[in-house]
Design a protein around this motif. Sequence first.
Motif, PDB file in Angstrom:
ATOM      1  N   LEU A   1      -3.505   8.534   0.621  1.00  0.00           N
ATOM      2  CA  LEU A   1      -3.201   7.390   0.906  1.00  0.00           C
ATOM      3  C   LEU A   1      -4.455   6.234   1.476  1.00  0.00           C
ATOM      4  O   LEU A   1      -5.448   7.507   1.675  1.00  0.00           O
ATOM      5  CB  LEU A   1      -2.516   6.607   1.359  1.00  0.00           C
ATOM      6  N   PRO A   2      -4.688   5.145   0.753  1.00  0.00           N
ATOM      7  CA  PRO A   2      -6.387   5.125   1.331  1.00  0.00           C
ATOM      8  C   PRO A   2      -5.861   4.576   2.554  1.00  0.00           C
ATOM      9  O   PRO A   2      -5.054   4.477   3.459  1.00  0.00           O
ATOM     10  CB  PRO A   2      -6.394   3.423   0.574  1.00  0.00           C
ATOM     11  N   ALA A   3      -6.899   3.763   3.600  1.00  0.00           N
ATOM     12  CA  ALA A   3      -6.968   3.323   5.241  1.00  0.00           C
ATOM     13  C   ALA A   3      -6.051   2.496   4.893  1.00  0.00           C
ATOM     14  O   ALA A   3      -5.435   1.272   4.035  1.00  0.00           O
ATOM     15  CB  ALA A   3      -8.447   3.155   5.547  1.00  0.00           C
ATOM     16  N   THR A   4      -5.149   2.757   5.686  1.00  0.00           N
ATOM     17  CA  THR A   4      -4.454   1.604   6.579  1.00  0.00           C
ATOM     18  C   THR A   4      -4.428   0.603   7.961  1.00  0.00           C
ATOM     19  O   THR A   4      -5.632   1.391   8.298  1.00  0.00           O
ATOM     20  CB  THR A   4      -2.675   1.643   6.697  1.00  0.00           C
TER      21      THR A   4
ATOM     22  N   PRO B   1      -2.154  15.778   2.794  1.00  0.00           N
ATOM     23  CA  PRO B   1      -2.634  14.451   2.581  1.00  0.00           C
ATOM     24  C   PRO B   1      -1.836  13.627   1.348  1.00  0.00           C
ATOM     25  O   PRO B   1      -1.590  14.378   1.414  1.00  0.00           O
ATOM     26  CB  PRO B   1      -4.202  14.923   1.822  1.00  0.00           C
TER      27      PRO B   1
ATOM     28  N   ARG C   1      -9.286   6.728   8.313  1.00  0.00           N
ATOM     29  CA  ARG C   1      -9.220   6.857   6.402  1.00  0.00           C
ATOM     30  C   ARG C   1      -8.065   6.558   6.114  1.00  0.00           C
ATOM     31  O   ARG C   1      -8.243   6.466   4.526  1.00  0.00           O
ATOM     32  CB  ARG C   1      -9.936   8.491   6.116  1.00  0.00           C
ATOM     33  N   THR C   2      -6.932   7.255   6.392  1.00  0.00           N
ATOM     34  CA  THR C   2      -5.999   7.579   5.443  1.00  0.00           C
ATOM     35  C   THR C   2      -4.465   7.820   6.153  1.00  0.00           C
ATOM     36  O   THR C   2      -4.211   7.984   7.367  1.00  0.00           O
ATOM     37  CB  THR C   2      -6.035   8.542   4.464  1.00  0.00           C
TER      38      THR C   2
END
Length: 668
Positions: free
Chosen positions: A552-555, A549, A530-531
């Motif tokens: 960042l968004p999912a990669t 955290p 997810r991040t």
Amino acid sequence: MPRSALSPFRRGLLLAAPIAVLVGITGGTLAVTTGSSDASDVPSRGIPEAHAVKPVRTDGEAVVQVMAHPDDDLFFMNPDTAQSIASGHSLTSVYLTAGESDGRNARRQDPEPRADKAAYAEARQNGIRAAYAEMATGNRTSPWDRTSIATAGGGRAELDTLRAHPRISLVWLQLREAGSITGDRPHSLHGLWDGRVERLESQLAAGSPVRDGFAYTKDETVKTLTGVLERFTPTFVRMMDPTPGLNDRTGKLSDHQDHMYGARFAQAALARYAQRPGRPAFAVQNYLGYSTGGLPHVLDPRATEAKLRTLKTYAWWDHTDYCGDPAGCGDRKVAARPAGHGWAQSVRYARGGSASWVQRGAGKGELYAFSVLDGRLAVWHKDGAAAWTGPVLRPGAGLDPGVTSVRLPDGRVAVFGTRTDLDGEYRREVVTSVQSAPGGQFGAWRSLGTPERDDEDATSDIGLPAVLVDRMGLMTVYVRDGGHTMSVSAQRADGGWGPWRPAGGRDLRGDPVAVTDAAGRGYVFAGTPRTVLAWTRPAAGGPVTGPVPTGLPATTVALSAAPDGAGGVRLWFRKPASGDVRSARFAGTGRASAVTDAAPGGVAGHGAVAASGGRLAARAGSGAVAASSAGGPWVTGRGLFAGAPAAVPAGFATLGLDGRLNWSPWER
């Protein structure tokens, strides 16, 4: 930027080279390989002469893929398989089991047919032949020649050769499959590996030219695979992940037991094959199996569509009798879900994806490049303006694909990787080799052990190490462990290493990456579905804190990091379901700035991105390397390569599937 403006893809004159190296132009990049046999004993700098083993030179790439089942290649290795077919080089796919399952070639919603394991095995063979023929010729009915060959294990195998492209071959060993993903099945590759059965029987396909059944012991299975390798002399081997780990929720294997133990048999055969003289050097790539479906999608829509089209051909999607075989023309079980469980949308390397395998040395313009050939560390060296020399192979076998390197404050270089012990209890451990002095010899491999208690607990599933170096030159190693958390081991002032201890994190996937900014602040990044999580160390030294955290968004999980030249660092990654390269900046904390696109146009590929001073190199959708300079458009070269590119201020490198180092200077 016009195509001619980026020097890595311009053609030039063939320059004179020292006797130990031949420099040529391949696909627009400099291809560095060994020279004449008279130069084979010339060691690269930093390698003791007694250890200077030169790999045998080959005139071209030859790929061998080893899978447990028909369709493992189509689900988990494509688009790499299709790209090898398109390259025109030799490709051989080896299937360990018949894939007979329950013998019923039907979708679940169809009326249940009578069980016929020989017929179902034949139908799966027909589907694979159709899929490969279509990838190679555009015609799924392009004919094959099917023959029976003797194996080194005392049985026989089926060898299929595509008549229109005879460099494409399929080898069917036709052993019995487990028939269950994780269930207790002693008569299986798992049971044979663990010694629960003395022999594993064959399951012959209905139309196979092999007519007499056989059974192999564990050693005979290894001999059989070794014999296949000797016949096809690969320079590059694709196989599934031998350490896929456990499912965090169920505690069971995260992949099919045949995938895991088939890969271990391949490992054992490769270790034996590596001892054979007179063969070309080879590299290995491991592929993630079932668990890739639970991660963000990797491939862009166009690549997914092409992969799915091949799977539908294999699955006999149209259900027309185009092959004229009563057994059936493909695998109707796959027809119920041709994309699998999210598998058609991705391809992931289980290891070997480091972008930190080229490193600056102590001298001005001095460079080292590191890879793994024949299960040993391969070292290339470049001294200033001189040509690259090498590779030479360091002593010490059993090295897993992929290494990472770091430069110490005094100019010495340290290399880290993992090594698998096949002689006793199966075990993977972290290892390192450090130069004795700047520009000097690399020391013997030193084991740092493993954060895993034993193989049974998590299948020895550890990632490639990430390493932070402090101002005193002491190193701290971070490893994603089998529990999908971070484990850390720190070097002591006396040079020894402390025990592995937990460093937090949850649901970590892939390999962590580490980077230090110009102020001495350290960062470690690791992806989740997810991040991305971060661990940070202040410039003054002291403990690394985290995880925190990043926002960042999912990669797609494959990460790389580099200083940004403005006092911070940049993390590089791919956008899910697109492959486009993106980055985020960090400056003193684990919180990311806004995500930005790397360069116009995108490359729609997969894997880690190499970055240096705003210049980028990455795998394009074609499988070749693409480069972008100073935010300019991507320019794509030719030729396939292993793992990820690596970049330094002077240029970027890839390892070709023929085992050659390809070097491209940046445009000045």
